[in-house]
Design an enzyme around this catalytic site. Sequence first.
Site, PDB file in Angstrom:
ATOM      1  CE  LYS A 171      43.483  48.360  41.156  1.00 23.14           C
ATOM      2  NZ  LYS A 171      42.740  47.634  40.204  1.00 23.14           N
ATOM      3  N   GLY A 222      46.565  38.973  43.657  1.00 21.22           N
ATOM      4  CA  GLY A 222      46.941  39.156  42.582  1.00 21.22           C
ATOM      5  C   GLY A 222      48.301  38.213  41.885  1.00 21.22           C
ATOM      6  CB  THR A 224      54.242  35.864  42.688  1.00 26.41           C
ATOM      7  OG1 THR A 224      53.787  35.219  43.450  1.00 26.41           O
ATOM      8  CG2 THR A 224      55.547  36.634  43.645  1.00 26.41           C
ATOM      9  CB  CYS A 278      45.937  31.604  44.133  1.00 33.19           C
ATOM     10  SG  CYS A 278      44.106  31.809  45.409  1.00 33.19           S
ATOM     11  CD  GLU A 375      49.769  31.162  38.963  1.00 38.54           C
ATOM     12  OE1 GLU A 375      50.106  32.645  39.302  1.00 38.54           O
ATOM     13  OE2 GLU A 375      48.653  31.570  40.522  1.00 38.54           O
TER      14      GLU A 375
END
Length: 471
Positions: A171, A222, A224, A278, A375
Amino acid sequence: MSFFDSFTMTIGGKAVSSSETIDVINPATEEIVAKAPDCSEKQLDDAVAAARAAFPGWCATPIEERRRAVARIGEVLTEHQADFARLFTLEQGRPLDGAAQEIAFAAYWANEVSKQDIPVTVTEDSASKRSETRHVPLGVVAGIVPWNFPVNLAVWKIAPALLTGNTLVLKPSPFTPLTMLKLAELLREHLPPGVFNVISGGDRLGPWLTAHEGIDKISFTGSTATGKRVMETASKGLKRVTLELGGNDAAIVMPDVALDEVADKLFFSAFANSGQICIATKRMYVHEDVYDKVADALVARARAAKVGDGLDQGSNFGPIQNRPQFERVKNLIEDAKQQGLRFLAGGDVPEGTGFFVPLAIVDNPPEDSRVVQEEAFGPVLPLLKFRDIDEVVARANACEYGLGGSIWSADTEAAADIASRLETGTVWINDTLYIMPWTPFAGHKQSGIGVENGKEGLLEFTVPQTITIAK
Ligand code: NAD
């Protein structure tokens, strides 16, 4: 039908469209690039059933044939590289050169993984017993990927899952589904039906997929926050999980840094892909003796950088990939301004079409400011001063994340000592963003659970089976 105007899911080796669709938006123009299927619950059931049905045959397929199939993924990406790159830029925003690099790297990646071995270990060979441990596939894997590296991060899942004999339901992110829908379409003639299924849809689809009883393992990349939800759902069926999550990587720039040699890398460590990585440098700690020099080098590069539509020749950096992320980055910049922080570059986000954010550098903000603690996942870099090593290591480690980090110094031995004190899965010295198929990539702390890549990553798609023979 051209490469760019028809997108169907691949379920059981067949093209599947849906009555409902989701709009895929070009982040540079805010126009609709294409409509992607919005997978229904019934279609998800079909995809999982197709993967289940294909599993026994695929796991019994000789490894050499599975190697060929995984290598074929790379060949298909290479054969259509220019079209994939254009499609990538249209949906993701990254300038064409960078898009083409991702397609080429993903192709290389698939090819490298196709050569990896699944180990068999003799754990005992005594007078009375012989024990041999093999690694067998888990069954049906759900692969869930984000929008920042929609091709490469998907291949990190597809290649090892298929090589080890699992079947897959992938996905992609609702913001960037097109490249994966196209890849699966092109692979229909090369893979047995049901081995590789790709479904697209909106926000309902991820939770449906992770809760589905027919899934044995979830490989998720993805945020957290989402990773925690995935783990909670997975616990109900005791599904295996690999979670590659967020990061707030620190770069530590030492007073003896060879700035002329590394300035470009240092800059890209923070701003490549417009900061949407990331493992991007999200906090840069610079020794006070070289702070001004390093700041000047980065600011000159940030000011010279052209942020624009990825299809325009000359754009070095694309837009933020989607509106919600654009709003988050703008909010972070606004907060920094309200706190009275000084921007050495950027800081003003223009009104108008497209999610463009000029590259921003914040001058020595307080450690507890949002721009340091959160982030950003955008082109906003806090530059922070430090004086001594113990202090900077403590500041770098005072973080819930533990993904990556870097040390920049002419003394690589001393840098390696500092590196070993960072609580992160990866540390680079005078380098950045270097990840290879043979290197385990793992987040410490809340950056993840489990490993991707390398032998350890491959084995996460398997479970050990020990066969003991009494002699
Ligand atoms: P996200 O968590 O919002 O979405 C990731 C994927 O999960 C998407 O496909 C999304 O549709 C799906 N999803 C959303 N809610 C779900 C749910 N409840 N159940 C199952 N699936 C669900 O992340 P994003 O905004 O797409 O990506 C950015 C984040 O990803 C950043 O935090 C970044 O650091 C992280 N990231 C980590 C790595 C890594 O390898 N560690 C790599 C790239 C990005």
